[in-house]
Scaffold this motif. Structure first.
Motif, short mmCIF file in Angstrom:
data_model
loop_
_atom_site.label_atom_id
_atom_site.label_comp_id
_atom_site.label_asym_id
_atom_site.label_seq_id
_atom_site.Cartn_x
_atom_site.Cartn_y
_atom_site.Cartn_z
N ILE A 141 4.78 18.54 -2.40
CA ILE A 141 4.19 18.07 -3.66
C ILE A 141 2.68 17.92 -3.51
CG2 ILE A 141 4.10 16.15 -5.29
CD1 ILE A 141 7.10 15.69 -4.64
N ARG A 142 2.25 17.29 -2.42
CA ARG A 142 0.82 17.08 -2.19
C ARG A 142 0.09 18.43 -2.09
NH1 ARG A 142 1.22 14.30 2.10
NH2 ARG A 142 1.11 12.28 1.02
N ALA A 143 0.64 19.35 -1.30
CA ALA A 143 -0.01 20.64 -1.11
C ALA A 143 -0.06 21.44 -2.41
CB ALA A 143 0.71 21.43 -0.02
N SER A 144 1.01 21.37 -3.20
CA SER A 144 1.04 22.09 -4.47
C SER A 144 -0.05 21.59 -5.41
CB SER A 144 2.41 21.94 -5.14
OG SER A 144 3.42 22.48 -4.34
N ARG A 145 -0.18 20.27 -5.52
CA ARG A 145 -1.21 19.70 -6.39
C ARG A 145 -2.60 20.03 -5.87
NH1 ARG A 145 -1.57 19.42 -10.50
NH2 ARG A 145 -2.71 17.46 -10.83
N VAL B 232 -5.57 25.83 5.29
CA VAL B 232 -4.28 26.33 4.84
C VAL B 232 -3.24 25.31 5.29
CG1 VAL B 232 -2.54 28.15 5.03
CG2 VAL B 232 -4.98 28.75 4.94
N VAL B 233 -2.51 24.77 4.33
CA VAL B 233 -1.51 23.74 4.60
C VAL B 233 -0.13 24.36 4.55
CG1 VAL B 233 -0.46 21.62 3.72
CG2 VAL B 233 -2.94 21.85 3.79
N GLY C 19 0.83 -1.19 0.00
CA GLY C 19 0.00 0.00 0.00
C GLY C 19 0.87 1.25 0.00
N LEU C 20 0.64 2.14 -0.97
CA LEU C 20 1.43 3.36 -1.09
C LEU C 20 0.53 4.58 -0.95
CD1 LEU C 20 3.59 2.44 -4.22
CD2 LEU C 20 4.20 2.17 -1.80
N ARG C 21 1.00 5.59 -0.22
CA ARG C 21 0.25 6.83 -0.17
C ARG C 21 0.36 7.55 -1.51
NH1 ARG C 21 4.71 8.53 3.88
NH2 ARG C 21 6.19 9.63 2.54
N ASP C 22 -0.40 8.61 -1.69
CA ASP C 22 -0.50 9.31 -2.97
C ASP C 22 0.82 9.92 -3.42
OD1 ASP C 22 -0.49 11.12 -0.85
OD2 ASP C 22 -1.74 12.57 -1.91
N VAL C 23 1.64 10.37 -2.49
CA VAL C 23 2.94 10.97 -2.79
C VAL C 23 3.97 10.34 -1.85
CG1 VAL C 23 4.29 13.09 -3.00
CG2 VAL C 23 1.80 13.18 -3.35
N VAL D 208 -9.03 25.07 9.15
CA VAL D 208 -7.89 24.29 9.62
C VAL D 208 -6.58 24.93 9.14
CG1 VAL D 208 -6.76 22.03 9.56
CG2 VAL D 208 -9.26 22.17 9.57
N ILE D 209 -5.62 25.01 10.06
CA ILE D 209 -4.23 25.32 9.72
C ILE D 209 -3.44 24.06 10.05
CG2 ILE D 209 -2.22 26.78 10.16
CD1 ILE D 209 -4.43 28.42 9.01
N ALA D 210 -2.69 23.52 9.08
CA ALA D 210 -2.09 22.20 9.32
C ALA D 210 -0.85 22.01 8.48
CB ALA D 210 -3.10 21.10 8.99
N MET D 211 -0.06 21.02 8.89
CA MET D 211 0.99 20.51 8.04
C MET D 211 0.36 19.63 6.97
SD MET D 211 4.12 19.90 10.72
CE MET D 211 5.28 19.60 9.37
N GLY D 212 1.18 19.12 6.05
CA GLY D 212 0.61 18.50 4.87
C GLY D 212 0.74 17.01 4.77
N GLY D 213 0.69 16.28 5.91
CA GLY D 213 0.77 14.83 5.87
C GLY D 213 -0.46 14.20 5.24
N TYR D 214 -0.32 12.93 4.84
CA TYR D 214 -1.41 12.24 4.14
C TYR D 214 -2.68 12.17 4.98
CZ TYR D 214 -4.10 8.69 1.72
OH TYR D 214 -5.12 8.03 1.08
#
Length: 405
Positions: free
Chosen positions: A335-339, A322-323, A147-151, A302-308
């Motif tokens: 990469i995840r936040a940019s997309r 806002v990530v 199982g792989l996460r999106d990024v 939500v203000i958060a970091m960008g984990g899966y």
């Protein structure tokens, strides 16, 4: 442990067994993802029993549903130099890895799973999973899923990492399926990997993993935004920016509910608490919340970091967000936040574009009041991951066919 597992296996009858491997050297992401998958699978197929192998030091602080248990592996973590070290007194990292590998092999042989779902690392931490994979392939009909996460990371870094670990060869050799917990048209984490066409044909894109939503209770007190760092081990910068924003702007609203995460270091947290005490209740804190869903449900944004996992929660609760992604040691969050920003799902606070300053955070917090939620992006099919995972489980374990919903 071996005797207990043997007795369990002998008493389990024909109940299918699913084993999850979650190496968990840092943070909460792997354990929380495995727990979400195990919960969905056992709820859909009540006859299944599941065990999660995890190295997380806080695994015992989570609740697990009926039919799901966990086995704690000896802990390892990274030191300030970025090197892995053992958390078990008297063991160096090689000895700790050998001990973990032996436990994994013992659980695997005694539990004899029908399905093994491995999170992210095809060979496990420092190759610790390989003996169990070899044994399963040679002695059982167990289906093996990666199982792989999106990024995962930037393409060039990931390609070098997989080559160094022998991950490409292991993926080709052992795994019957690869589940990617995202959508290919958003991002393909495997694009740069030299996987064969046959291996790629075994890939299944599930969509993101929906998190259980909870009813929004009647609001007590003033509205609030949720600030979350995930596990918190690398969240000090985000916390500092939020506190600085409230310090600099006495009129900043709404108040903040800040979840540190269990891995934010004690001395750093103590300094934050001293600063927060002077903010007259405008920032309230929680060290660790295993049921963070209730905080998401009542938040205005939500203000958060960008984990899966955080990203899945933002999508599931449909909150303006806002990530603030990290860029070290991996580019995954950026990469995840940019997309996601390009698709109008969230807004990203980019260090180079926006600056990591109190002024930028003040603007981000104020902007949540008018920022649209992710659903306004009208991106279809985002959150079908758990449904697809349970469907694939039914395909891989045909004995479950009559129990399918």
């Amino acid at each position: 442990m071996a005797d207990r597992l043997t007795a369990f296996a002998e008493g389990a009858g024909e109940a299918p067994r699913v084993l999850f491997y979650s190496h968990d050297t840092f943070g909460l992401g792997h354990l929380r993802r495995s727990r979400a998958l195990a919960t969905a699978i056992t709820e859909t197929y009540p006859s299944i029993s599941s065990i999660i192998l995890t190295g997380s030091p806080v695994a015992g602080r989570f609740t697990f549903p009926a039919g799901v248990d966990h086995v704690r592996l000896p802990g390892v973590t990274k030191n300030s130099a970025g090197q892995y070290v053992s958390q078990t007194a008297g063991l160096d990292i090689d000895q700790a890895t050998e001990l973990r590998s032996g436990i994994i092999r013992s659980v695997t042989e005694n539990y004899r799973p029908d399905l093994l779902i491995v999170d992210k690392e095809p060979t496990g931490f420092r190759g610790e999973l390989l003996p169990a994979l070899e044994w399963l392939q040679e002695n059982t009909q167990c289906k093996l899923v990666l199982g792989l996460r999106d990024v995962l990371d930037s393409p060039e870094t990931l390609r070098a990492e997989w080559a160094r670990k022998g991950a490409t060869e292991a993926t080709e050799k052992f795994y019957h399926e690869i589940w990617i917990y995202g959508l290919q048209d958003i991002y393909d984490p495997t694009e740069a990997l030299p996987l064969s066409p046959a291996c790629r044909a075994r890939m299944h894109w599930t969509g993101y993993l929906r998190r259980d939503t909870v009813p929004v209770a009647a609001q007590e007190g003033d509205p609030y935004i949720l600030v979350t760092t995930g596990g918190g081990g690398d969240g000090a910068n985000l916390v500092d920016m939020v506190i600085s924003a409230y310090e600099q702007d006495p009129t900043l609203e709404p108040r903040a509910a800040l979840v540190y995460g269990p891995f934010l270091s004690g001395p750093v947290r103590e300094d934050f608490e001293r600063r927060i005490a002077r903010l007259d209740g405008r920032v309230r804190t929680v060290g660790f919340e295993s049921q963070i869903e209730s905080l998401y449900a009542g938040a205005q944004g939500v203000i958060a970091m960008g984990g899966y996992n955080t990203f899945c929660e933002i999508l599931s609760f449909d909150k303006p967000a806002v990530v603030v992604p990290r860029t070290f040691p991996r580019m995954e969050q950026y990469i995840r936040a940019s997309r996601a920003e390009a698709l109008s799902l969230i807004r990203m606070l980019d260090e180079h574009r926006d600056g990591f300053t109190p002024e930028a955070m003040i603007a981000a917090i104020r902007g949540l009041a008018t920022q649209p939620p992710p659903s306004a992006g009208h991106y279809e099919g985002l959150l079908g991951g758990l449904e697809e995972v349970t469907r694939r489980t039914g395909v891989l374990l045909p004995q479950l066919a009559k129990a399918a919903p």
